[in-house]
Motif scaffolding. Structure first.
Motif, mmCIF file in Angstrom:
data_model
loop_
_atom_site.group_PDB
_atom_site.id
_atom_site.type_symbol
_atom_site.label_atom_id
_atom_site.label_comp_id
_atom_site.label_asym_id
_atom_site.label_seq_id
_atom_site.Cartn_x
_atom_site.Cartn_y
_atom_site.Cartn_z
ATOM 1 N N LYS A 50 27.249 38.127 43.784
ATOM 2 C CA LYS A 50 26.371 38.777 42.806
ATOM 3 C C LYS A 50 27.018 40.040 42.241
ATOM 4 N N ALA A 51 27.614 40.842 43.117
ATOM 5 C CA ALA A 51 28.255 42.071 42.660
ATOM 6 C C ALA A 51 29.391 41.770 41.690
ATOM 7 N N LEU A 52 30.177 40.735 41.984
ATOM 8 C CA LEU A 52 31.290 40.376 41.106
ATOM 9 C C LEU A 52 30.773 39.916 39.740
ATOM 10 N N VAL A 53 29.782 39.045 39.743
ATOM 11 C CA VAL A 53 29.248 38.505 38.487
ATOM 12 C C VAL A 53 28.673 39.612 37.615
ATOM 13 N N LEU A 104 42.173 41.266 35.994
ATOM 14 C CA LEU A 104 42.525 41.564 37.388
ATOM 15 C C LEU A 104 41.418 41.094 38.335
ATOM 16 N N ILE A 105 40.168 41.360 37.965
ATOM 17 C CA ILE A 105 39.044 40.917 38.793
ATOM 18 C C ILE A 105 39.015 39.392 38.887
ATOM 19 N N GLY A 106 39.180 38.731 37.746
ATOM 20 C CA GLY A 106 39.141 37.275 37.739
ATOM 21 C C GLY A 106 40.266 36.651 38.532
ATOM 22 N N GLN A 107 41.475 37.172 38.372
ATOM 23 C CA GLN A 107 42.614 36.594 39.083
ATOM 24 C C GLN A 107 42.573 36.916 40.574
ATOM 25 N N THR A 108 42.025 38.066 40.944
ATOM 26 C CA THR A 108 41.820 38.363 42.361
ATOM 27 C C THR A 108 40.773 37.443 42.966
ATOM 28 N N PHE A 109 39.737 37.157 42.181
ATOM 29 C CA PHE A 109 38.704 36.204 42.588
ATOM 30 C C PHE A 109 39.325 34.838 42.876
ATOM 31 N N GLY A 168 52.618 38.277 29.611
ATOM 32 C CA GLY A 168 53.449 37.331 30.345
ATOM 33 C C GLY A 168 53.049 37.220 31.804
ATOM 34 N N ALA A 169 52.812 38.371 32.464
ATOM 35 C CA ALA A 169 52.398 38.340 33.867
ATOM 36 C C ALA A 169 51.021 37.713 34.018
ATOM 37 N N SER A 170 50.138 37.979 33.060
ATOM 38 C CA SER A 170 48.806 37.379 33.120
ATOM 39 C C SER A 170 48.882 35.860 33.008
ATOM 40 N N ALA A 171 49.694 35.365 32.071
ATOM 41 C CA ALA A 171 49.854 33.919 31.920
ATOM 42 C C ALA A 171 50.498 33.304 33.154
ATOM 43 N N LEU A 172 51.493 33.980 33.725
ATOM 44 C CA LEU A 172 52.155 33.470 34.927
ATOM 45 C C LEU A 172 51.164 33.381 36.089
ATOM 46 N N SER A 173 50.327 34.388 36.245
ATOM 47 C CA SER A 173 49.324 34.375 37.304
ATOM 48 C C SER A 173 48.352 33.212 37.121
ATOM 49 N N ASP A 174 47.921 32.975 35.880
ATOM 50 C CA ASP A 174 47.002 31.860 35.617
ATOM 51 C C ASP A 174 47.638 30.518 35.957
ATOM 52 N N ILE A 175 48.909 30.362 35.608
ATOM 53 C CA ILE A 175 49.601 29.099 35.874
ATOM 54 C C ILE A 175 49.751 28.870 37.379
ATOM 55 N N ILE A 176 50.119 29.919 38.108
ATOM 56 C CA ILE A 176 50.251 29.789 39.563
ATOM 57 C C ILE A 176 48.912 29.411 40.187
ATOM 58 N N LEU A 240 40.599 37.469 24.663
ATOM 59 C CA LEU A 240 41.143 37.166 25.982
ATOM 60 C C LEU A 240 40.255 37.668 27.128
ATOM 61 N N PRO A 241 39.728 38.912 27.075
ATOM 62 C CA PRO A 241 38.843 39.351 28.167
ATOM 63 C C PRO A 241 37.601 38.478 28.315
ATOM 64 N N LYS A 242 37.029 38.035 27.200
ATOM 65 C CA LYS A 242 35.838 37.192 27.269
ATOM 66 C C LYS A 242 36.166 35.828 27.866
ATOM 67 N N LEU A 243 37.355 35.332 27.611
ATOM 68 C CA LEU A 243 37.759 34.053 28.196
ATOM 69 C C LEU A 243 37.858 34.159 29.713
ATOM 70 N N TYR A 244 38.412 35.265 30.208
ATOM 71 C CA TYR A 244 38.500 35.463 31.657
ATOM 72 C C TYR A 244 37.106 35.553 32.273
ATOM 73 N N ALA A 245 36.219 36.307 31.644
ATOM 74 C CA ALA A 245 34.864 36.455 32.177
ATOM 75 C C ALA A 245 34.132 35.118 32.190
ATOM 76 N N ASN A 246 34.250 34.359 31.106
ATOM 77 C CA ASN A 246 33.596 33.054 31.057
ATOM 78 C C ASN A 246 34.198 32.087 32.057
ATOM 79 N N ALA A 247 35.510 32.194 32.313
ATOM 80 C CA ALA A 247 36.148 31.321 33.303
ATOM 81 C C ALA A 247 35.570 31.560 34.691
ATOM 82 N N ILE A 248 35.308 32.836 35.014
ATOM 83 C CA ILE A 248 34.694 33.151 36.307
ATOM 84 C C ILE A 248 33.319 32.519 36.407
ATOM 85 N N MET A 249 32.526 32.665 35.352
ATOM 86 C CA MET A 249 31.162 32.142 35.388
ATOM 87 C C MET A 249 31.131 30.620 35.405
#
Length: 315
Positions: A50-53, A104-109, A168-176, A240-249
Motif C-alpha cells: 500500500k505504501a509503495l502504490v 528507481l522505485i519501480g525497478q527496486t520493486f 541507457g542505464a534505465s533501459a538496461l535495468s528493464d531488460i535485465i 516515461l515516468p507515467k509508464l513506470y508507474a503504470n507498469a507497477i500498477m
C-alpha cells in the motif's frame, strides 16, 4: 527562438510539447483508474504494498500538477510569446528528477521480485546499482537543464553523457528484469493448468511492460542525441515516468482474476461463487462473480481477491 521564426519552426517546438502533455494526462488518468481498482480490490494488502502504490501515485500527482503548470505557462498565459515555448519551467524537476525517482522505485520493486523467485542477491543488487546510476544521471540532467534555462540549448557533449547514463542505464535495468523474471518464473512453472496460466500471464505482463519502458527510454536518448537543438525528446521523456508507474500498477492488479476469462480455472475448491440475480442488459443469463484466495507468484503471503458487484449469495 528568434522573433522571425516561421510557423514550421514553431510547430517543431510546440508539436512535441503538446503531444507529450496530452499523453501525460491520458496516462495519469489510466494510473488513477488503476490505483482506484487497487484500493477497492485489495483493502487487506500488505502495508508495504500500500505504501509503495500510494507513494508512487502521490509523486505522479505532483508531477502532473507541475506539467499542467508548464502547459498553462506555454499555451495559456504565454500564448504567442515565442520565448515561452523553449523556456525551462518546472519540467527540469518533473521529468528527469521525479521521473528518475519513480523509475528507481519501480525497478527496486522488480528487483525484490527477482530476489523472491531466484533466492539470490546477486542479480537484484546489480539491478539496484544500475537503477541508482540511472537516477543519478536523471538528477544531474535536471540540475543542468535548470542551469541552461532553455530546452533548445540542452544538447552538448557534457549533458549528452548524463542523458545517456540516465536513459541507457534505465533501459538496461528493464531488460535485465524482464529476462531474469521470465527465466526464473518459467523454472517455477509446475505445469498445472492454474499455475501455468498465472505464470504465463505474469511473464507476458513483465515482458510487455519492461520492453515498453526500455524502448521509450532508448527513443528518448536517440532523439536527444540525433536532433540537437530540437525538442523531439520531450514527448517520450515526458511520458516515461507515467509508464513506470503504470507498469507497477499493472503487476499489482494482475492478481485480479476475471471469471470466465482467458486462463480462468473455476475447478479450484478454494473459490466462493455469487450469483447476480439481476438480468443482464444484453438478454443473457445471470452473471457469476467469484472471490478466490490464491498466492501471487512473487508474494510470500496470501492475498484475498475482491470483485465488486451487486451480488447475492445463491441458494
Amino acid at each position: 527562438m528568434p522573433p522571425a521564426a516561421t510557423s514550421a519552426e514553431i510547430v517543431q517546438v510546440s508539436g512535441p510539447l503538446i503531444i507529450g502533455y496530452l499523453l501525460h494526462w491520458g496516462l495519469f488518468g489510466f494510473l488513477s483508474l488503476q490505483t482506484y481498482v487497487y484500493y477497492d480490490a485489495f483493502p487487506n494488502d500488505r502495508l508495504f504494498n500500500k505504501a509503495l502504490v500510494y507513494t508512487v501515485y502521490l509523486l505522479e500527482l505532483v508531477m502532473t500538477i507541475l506539467i499542467t503548470h508548464d502547459a498553462f505557462m506555454i499555451f495559456g498565459s504565454g500564448f504567442s510569446n515565442l520565448s515561452s515555448l523553449t523556456e525551462v519551467h518546472f519540467d527540469w524537476l518533473a521529468v528527469p528528477i521525479m521521473g528518475g525517482l519513480v523509475a528507481l522505485i519501480g525497478q527496486t520493486f522488480y528487483s525484490y521480485r527477482v530476489y523472491v523467485v531466484s533466492k539470490s542477491l546477486l542479480i537484484p543488487c546489480v539491478i539496484v546499482i544500475i537503477s541508482l546510476t540511472s537516477s543519478v544521471g536523471a538528477l544531474i540532467t535536471g540540475v543542468w537543464s535548470l542551469e541552461a534555462g532553455n530546452i533548445t540549448r540542452l544538447v552538448n557533449h557534457r549533458i549528452s553523457i548524463v542523458v545517456g547514463v540516465w536513459c541507457g542505464a534505465s533501459a538496461l535495468s528493464d531488460i535485465i528484469i524482464a529476462v531474469c523474471m521470465t527465466y526464473y518464473l518459467t523454472k517455477r512453472d509446475t505445469g498445472f493448468r492454474q499455475t501455468h496460466a498465472a505464470v504465463s500471464k505474469l511473464i507476458r505482463l513483465i515482458i510487455e511492460t519492461g520492453s515498453l519502458t526500455a524502448v521509450v527510454a532508448l527513443i528518448n536518448l536517440a532523439l536527444f542525441v540525433a536532433f540537437p537543438n530540437r525538442v523531439y525528446y520531450t514527448t517520450p521523456g515526458g511520458i516515461l515516468p507515467k509508464l513506470y508507474a503504470n507498469a507497477i500498477m499493472v503487476i499489482f492488479n494482475a492478481r485480479i482474476r476475471t471469471v470466465g476469462g482467458r486462463g480462468a480455472d473455476m475447478s479450484n475448491g478454494d473459490t466462493m461463487s455469487y450469483r447476480n440475480t439481476a438480468p443482464n442488459t444484453d438478454g443473457g443469463g445471470p452473471s457469476i462473480i467469484a472471490i478466490r484466495r490464491e498466492v501471487f507468484s512473487d508474494m510470500d503471503s496470501h492475498v484475498e481477491m475482491k470483485v465488486m458487484g451487486d451480488a447475492h449469495v445463491s441458494p
